[in-house]
Write a protein that holds these residues in place. Structure first.
Motif, PDB file in Angstrom:
ATOM      1  N   ASP A 106      90.414  29.891  36.656  1.00 16.10           N
ATOM      2  CA  ASP A 106      90.564  28.805  37.625  1.00 16.10           C
ATOM      3  C   ASP A 106      91.983  28.276  37.717  1.00 16.10           C
ATOM      4  N   GLY A 107      92.803  28.625  36.758  1.00 11.45           N
ATOM      5  CA  GLY A 107      94.180  28.157  36.720  1.00 11.45           C
ATOM      6  C   GLY A 107      94.824  28.785  35.501  1.00 11.45           C
ATOM      7  N   GLU A 147      80.242  22.803  35.831  1.00 11.84           N
ATOM      8  CA  GLU A 147      81.317  23.092  36.799  1.00 11.84           C
ATOM      9  C   GLU A 147      82.672  23.193  36.115  1.00 11.84           C
ATOM     10  N   SER A 148      82.680  23.457  34.819  1.00 11.33           N
ATOM     11  CA  SER A 148      83.942  23.511  34.076  1.00 11.33           C
ATOM     12  C   SER A 148      84.799  24.682  34.527  1.00 11.33           C
ATOM     13  N   ALA A 162      90.090  17.051  30.138  1.00  7.98           N
ATOM     14  CA  ALA A 162      90.549  18.395  29.763  1.00  7.98           C
ATOM     15  C   ALA A 162      90.538  18.526  28.249  1.00  7.98           C
ATOM     16  N   THR A 163      90.362  19.756  27.781  1.00  3.49           N
ATOM     17  CA  THR A 163      90.458  20.025  26.361  1.00  3.49           C
ATOM     18  C   THR A 163      91.037  21.421  26.152  1.00  3.49           C
ATOM     19  N   ALA A 164      91.240  21.771  24.877  1.00  2.26           N
ATOM     20  CA  ALA A 164      91.900  23.043  24.556  1.00  2.26           C
ATOM     21  C   ALA A 164      91.031  23.892  23.640  1.00  2.26           C
ATOM     22  N   LEU A 165      91.007  25.195  23.921  1.00  2.00           N
ATOM     23  CA  LEU A 165      90.347  26.152  23.032  1.00  2.00           C
ATOM     24  C   LEU A 165      91.274  26.458  21.864  1.00  2.00           C
ATOM     25  N   LYS A 166      90.780  26.280  20.663  1.00  2.38           N
ATOM     26  CA  LYS A 166      91.538  26.472  19.429  1.00  2.38           C
ATOM     27  C   LYS A 166      90.578  26.986  18.380  1.00  2.38           C
ATOM     28  N   ILE A 172      88.255  20.589  32.708  1.00  5.00           N
ATOM     29  CA  ILE A 172      89.198  21.700  32.564  1.00  5.00           C
ATOM     30  C   ILE A 172      89.303  22.103  31.099  1.00  5.00           C
ATOM     31  N   ILE A 173      89.097  23.372  30.835  1.00  4.61           N
ATOM     32  CA  ILE A 173      89.163  23.904  29.477  1.00  4.61           C
ATOM     33  C   ILE A 173      90.301  24.911  29.449  1.00  4.61           C
TER      34      ILE A 173
END
Lengths: 371, 371
Positions: free
Chosen positions: B221-222, B194-195, B131-135, B158-159
């Motif tokens: 997706d969440g 498939e992210s 998983a990573t984060a948009l910043k 997961i992004i």
């Protein structure tokens, strides 16, 4: 660029340098990425900016950081995140004040009622107020209402629910509300009592709103809320509704934020400054000498933060609870001044002559203490 | 009488006696009056009952207290009050576990999705997830979506949004949601990615519900939620809605509860046990070696609490964040096992070959680490 300042007491650990720690805070609460990968535009418009850093002792500094207002917009949730989001997990950072002028009225609007309007509404112009709590959990609505009646006959100004009374089967909210409002009316009709009843409405946010409306419809005089359980922003939303019932804020579940002296929020910041910004008309805090642990200085600082003119909002009534004995009302009023609501519980229940006599004794002290 | 147990690590101060301290807790969290003024009925049906007290060292005890279920009914707010209301203001009390069986399903129902269904849905049966984060905050929706596209082309599972992205003018929620969902679709169409995208919905409770619905309508997706800002019960309410988007819980604003070792909630209690009970499908916690301060043991205990079978609820995916380097994925998987979602941020942004290449390198490690 519009910014707001937050002031911190920062304690450096072992091998930390203060400048690096401040730089870390400026990044951690905003971009959360090293400057090397930030555009100059993001650096300029988003990252916190150090304003000052004054060394207080070998390891402690008073630090001011300016934060762009655009990072929060008008969003209290996002204010809380900038205030104490990720840095809540780091040691040595304690928040001591914020620039409320810069945050008003876009983010915060403060109490809807406040001390001045409360005094006008209750026609109590100068003296301290008295308050007590209906207890214990497990009592029926009738038992609680009967106790309320005795407190009212004794003349207590504000009679609130214990914060543990929610919607349990022992005394469901609706039944308790109706019974206790009626008991106030009975004491008024029979004995000229002017006591006011504040039911506890702490619940999930939307249920809290429903209970606030019901309290107004049933002619309650105010409400009690635990904002750290119902949600801090919930209190502000209640204060903005078209309902003018004053809100007493209770500190349940808040201690993790205030009782570790090198971390969290100073008691005067949380119970005085922030709760006032969030619309508390009364702020309950654990008084020195009670079952809890704030010092006399911390208590005075809470009073000052709740009522002082450093803040653009209406004043919150400080409501120290715990440690107040029937025969020492004078002492607290001398110490705290008359803009105070003294909350007393156990001493009234334990009085050998019963609740009504105990309440009269307490109320006499409060009236005399007001000069 | 139906009760539930809570376990505490109690540290006695200076002149305290352990039995008196336990008695104080039993009263403080319930009747809040001395036993002398309680009816025998209230004493019996309301006051907490000591179950055991084992001395751990000179000043520390493991204490179990049984609380009547009737004190909370089905009310999570009231559970939080009994758990850590007034005693949050007293020193030396740390909560380490609760009897979740006794609290299920009337009070808590746990994750709606959980590890097993997540693995089935994403067809990732055994390996860890990435998983990573948009910043950063301050980026436009297009900039965030472009970064999301690069992460997706690199194969990250997961992004999620950074938890600081709310509804600021930089990138309002609706625009960001739409742009990022589209970028996932583009990566899928163009490169078979498939992210999955999880927007941050942290806001006032009712707004959070609206954003959760919008996320589902827009085919996210969440979602990401900071339960200590939006309200702990808000997470449970979201998990009970007729929307099946998994929830990632983020620890912003929670540190006051977990980082003072003699007080508050143990990290595994809060991030593992309680968040799981409250419906978190993923629990983010500050990993050892990152910018924060949990130990390796504390991290393993969180993993165990989130996934172990001491709890009747579906499993939460532990999501350690911070301190994870691209070349050390193996180490963490060896240490934590494969039921883990590794959250990595800065290292991907700082990679000299860019985000997509960094993501591929990370994803390869994660796939290989799963055997």
């Amino acid at each position: 660029m519009n910014t707001f300042d937050i002031t911190y007491r920062v304690t450096v650990q072992d091998d930390e340098q203060i400048d690096e720690k401040i730089e870390g805070m400026c990044i951690e609460q905003t971009a959360e990425l090293p400057r090397g990968v930030l555009s100059s535009e993001v650096e300029e418009k988003v990252v916190g900016k150090p304003v000052s850093s004054d060394q207080l002792d070998e390891t402690t500094y008073e630090v001011v950081i300016a934060w762009p207002l655009a990072n929060i917009g008008d969003d209290i949730s996002q204010f809380l995140n900038i205030l104490y989001g990720n840095i809540s997990l780091q040691p040595g950072i304690r928040i001591t004040s914020a620039d409320w002028e810069a945050l008003s009225p876009e983010v915060f609007e403060g109490p809807a009622v406040g001390i001045r309007e409360l005094r006008r509404r209750y026609d109590i112009l100068k003296r301290p107020l008295s308050a007590t709590a209906l207890k214990p959990l497990g009592s029926s609505p009738k038992e609680l209402a009967d106790r309320g009646y005795s407190f009212a006959k004794g003349g207590i100004d504000i009679i609130k629910d214990d914060h543990g009374l929610a919607n349990q089967e022992f005394a469901p909210y609706e039944e308790r509300l109706e019974a206790c409002v009626l008991s106030m009316k009975r004491a008024r009709d029979e004995a000229g009592s002017e006591s006011r009843y504040y039911p506890n409405i702490t619940a999930f946010a939307s249920d809290t709103v429903d209970r606030y409306r019901r309290a107004a419809e049933q002619s309650a005089d105010g409400v009690l809320l635990c904002p750290h359980i119902a949600g801090l922003e919930t209190m502000h939303r209640l204060a903005r509704l078209d309902i003018d019932l004053p809100i007493i804020a209770h500190p349940a579940f808040s201690g993790g934020l205030t009782t570790n002296e090198d971390q969290g929020l100073s008691p005067d910041f949380l119970y005085g400054q922030l709760w006032r910004a969030l619309g508390a008309d009364f702020v309950i805090y654990p008084n020195k000498g009670g079952r809890f642990s704030f010092s006399a200085d911390e208590c005075r600082q809470i009073n000052q933060a709740a009522t002082g003119n450093h803040s653009p909002f209406k004043q919150s009534f400080p409501m120290p609870g715990g440690g107040i004995k029937l025969d020492a009302v004078d002492k607290w009023v001398n110490d705290y001044g008359t803009d105070i609501t003294l909350l007393i519980g156990g001493s009234l229940y334990e009085h050998p002559d019963g609740i009504e006599a105990a309440s009269k004794e307490f109320q006499n002290q409060v009236v005399q203490a007001g000069g």
